[in-house]
Design a protein around this motif. Structure first.
Motif, short mmCIF file in Angstrom:
data_model
loop_
_atom_site.label_atom_id
_atom_site.label_comp_id
_atom_site.label_asym_id
_atom_site.label_seq_id
_atom_site.Cartn_x
_atom_site.Cartn_y
_atom_site.Cartn_z
N ALA A 227 0.88 -1.17 0.00
CA ALA A 227 0.00 0.00 0.00
C ALA A 227 0.91 1.22 0.00
N GLY A 228 0.58 2.22 -0.80
CA GLY A 228 1.50 3.34 -0.95
C GLY A 228 2.82 2.81 -1.51
N ASN A 229 3.93 3.19 -0.88
CA ASN A 229 5.20 2.58 -1.32
C ASN A 229 5.73 1.58 -0.30
N ASN A 230 4.86 1.14 0.61
CA ASN A 230 5.26 0.20 1.68
C ASN A 230 4.87 -1.23 1.37
N TRP A 231 5.67 -2.18 1.90
CA TRP A 231 5.16 -3.53 2.06
C TRP A 231 4.77 -3.73 3.51
N LEU A 232 3.78 -4.60 3.75
CA LEU A 232 3.27 -4.84 5.10
C LEU A 232 3.10 -6.34 5.28
N SER A 240 -4.54 -7.44 14.29
CA SER A 240 -5.13 -7.05 13.01
C SER A 240 -4.29 -5.97 12.33
N TYR A 241 -3.26 -5.48 13.06
CA TYR A 241 -2.35 -4.49 12.45
C TYR A 241 -1.06 -5.14 12.02
N PRO A 242 -0.39 -4.57 11.03
CA PRO A 242 0.82 -5.22 10.50
C PRO A 242 1.90 -5.38 11.56
N GLN A 243 2.56 -6.53 11.51
CA GLN A 243 3.66 -6.81 12.41
C GLN A 243 4.91 -6.08 11.92
N GLU A 244 5.01 -5.95 10.61
CA GLU A 244 6.16 -5.30 10.01
C GLU A 244 5.69 -4.46 8.84
N LYS A 245 6.34 -3.29 8.66
CA LYS A 245 5.95 -2.39 7.57
C LYS A 245 7.19 -1.62 7.15
N ARG A 246 7.51 -1.64 5.88
CA ARG A 246 8.72 -0.94 5.41
C ARG A 246 8.45 -0.27 4.06
N PRO A 247 9.05 0.92 3.85
CA PRO A 247 9.00 1.47 2.50
C PRO A 247 9.92 0.67 1.59
N ALA A 248 9.47 0.40 0.39
CA ALA A 248 10.28 -0.43 -0.51
C ALA A 248 10.56 0.29 -1.81
N HIS A 249 9.53 0.88 -2.39
CA HIS A 249 9.68 1.46 -3.73
C HIS A 249 9.61 2.98 -3.64
N ILE A 250 10.44 3.63 -4.45
CA ILE A 250 10.46 5.09 -4.47
C ILE A 250 9.12 5.60 -4.99
N ASP A 251 8.64 4.97 -6.07
CA ASP A 251 7.29 5.28 -6.54
C ASP A 251 6.32 4.35 -5.80
N ALA A 253 4.20 1.10 -4.81
CA ALA A 253 4.34 -0.35 -5.00
C ALA A 253 3.11 -0.86 -5.74
N ARG A 254 3.29 -1.93 -6.53
CA ARG A 254 2.18 -2.41 -7.35
C ARG A 254 1.71 -3.81 -6.94
N LEU A 255 2.64 -4.77 -6.80
CA LEU A 255 2.26 -6.16 -6.54
C LEU A 255 3.06 -6.74 -5.38
N PHE A 256 2.44 -7.67 -4.66
CA PHE A 256 3.08 -8.42 -3.58
C PHE A 256 2.80 -9.90 -3.81
N LYS A 257 3.85 -10.72 -3.80
CA LYS A 257 3.66 -12.17 -3.94
C LYS A 257 4.64 -12.92 -3.05
N TRP A 258 4.11 -13.85 -2.26
CA TRP A 258 4.95 -14.75 -1.46
C TRP A 258 5.56 -15.82 -2.35
#
Length: 325
Positions: A227-232, A240-251, A253-258
């Motif tokens: 969401a935004g430029n973060n992964w969660l 119910s809240y994220p255990q970890e959250k970090r900015p990843a992309h300068i623009d 973020a589009r997709l997340f896949k395990w």
């Protein structure tokens, strides 16, 4: 987020046209090769691939086209059926979503039998779809029309879940066929019991828009999203809240896949920039991405079933990145 450590793909396979979606089958083909589908404007190509990490006789990657399917318009999303197999009687079955708000179920024996079943009901853009993974007799799809719909293979709508914002991602529990995860654009991820059609648990991003979410199918207490430029990342047993959250992309973020091979490995992509899309591969124990790749106008993201290898579509090619476990 360093730009300089960007890695070119481990392997590439040339294609005839721009590739908009690409998906490894998450299911065994019954043979040593993996099934892969990629699609774009009015076509889907289904093929097999094998990598040198799996077979020493292969140089790099060996990709063989099984069949090219005509598709009335651009493919925007694609899901594999667990009924697709190459042993015994070969069967290919997958489902697509396109901008005309229809799902198309394609079934082929790779010889004379080729069927297309069109499923209508969504009233806006379809963002994601998935097959029930144990038997493959149902398909779930989510749409901008604020619904998640569950269909049988005859195109009957068996269940409609009303959402509070556009449906972005949908995942099915690997063993429990009545459990579905639905991610909404406004930042909520809910788990539904399809028997009662009620939400049994919800997670909150704390930000919107949520662009993509995935359920870790090798360890189902883990959920990830961008969401935004973060992964969660959530541990659904804790909060119910994220255990970890970090900015990843300068623009954005589009997709997340395990990864399917390692529960601590996941990939994110940035929204296609003017020239490149950034692919980041992350390991839960590491503060920085373990690998950065970039693909010209990259699109789609999928992990191999058993290798720590992911694929992205691009301009007349598909690109594969191998990483460490």
């Amino acid at each position: 987020m360093q730009e300089d450590s960007s890695r070119s793909p481990t392997y590439t396979v040339p294609c005839d046209d721009y590739v908009h979606v690409v998906e490894f089958s998450p299911f065994s083909s019954g043979t040593p090769v993996s099934l892969l589908a990629y699609g774009g404007n009015q076509y889907v190509v289904v093929g097999t691939c094998q990598f040198q990490e799996e077979d020493m006789d292969v140089e790099g990657v060996e990709f063989n086209v099984l069949r090219a399917f005509h598709h009335e318009l651009r493919v925007d999303a694609l899901a594999w059926s667990p009924e697709s197999r190459l042993d015994r009687i070969p069967t290919i079955r997958f489902c697509t979503a396109a901008a005309d708000r229809k799902l198309r179920l394609l079934t082929s024996d790779l010889q004379d039998r080729h069927e297309v079943k069109v499923m209508e009901g969504h009233t806006s853009y379809i963002n994601h779809l998935v097959f029930e993974p144990t038997e493959g007799k149902q398909i779930a799809s989510v749409s901008d029309d604020h619904t998640c719909r569950v269909w049988d293979l005859d195109g009957n709508e068996n269940t409609t879940l009303r959402l509070r914002s556009p449906g972005i991602s949908v995942c099915w529990h690997p063993e429990e066929a009545f459990k579905l995860m639905v991610a909404e654009k406004k930042g909520t991820i809910r788990f539904y019991d399809l028997v009662t059609q009620q939400a049994i648990l919800s997670l909150d991003c704390g930000q919107s828009p949520l662009m993509s979410a995935d359920w870790c199918l090798t360890n189902t207490i883990k959920v990830g999203a961008v969401a935004g430029n973060n992964w969660l990342i959530w541990d659904i047993t804790r909060s119910s809240y994220p255990q970890e959250k970090r900015p990843a992309h300068i623009d954005k973020a589009r997709l997340f896949k395990w990864s399917r091979a390692n529960e601590n490995l996941f990939a994110t992509t940035g929204c296609p920039g003017k020239i490149c899309s950034q692919l980041l591969i992350h390991h839960l124990g590491h503060p920085q991405p373990v690998m950065i790749g970039s693909a010209a106008v990259g699109s789609g993201l999928s992990w191999h079933r058993t290798l720590p290898l992911c694929v992205i579509g691009g301009d007349r090619k598909i690109c594969f990145w191998m990483t460490e476990m």
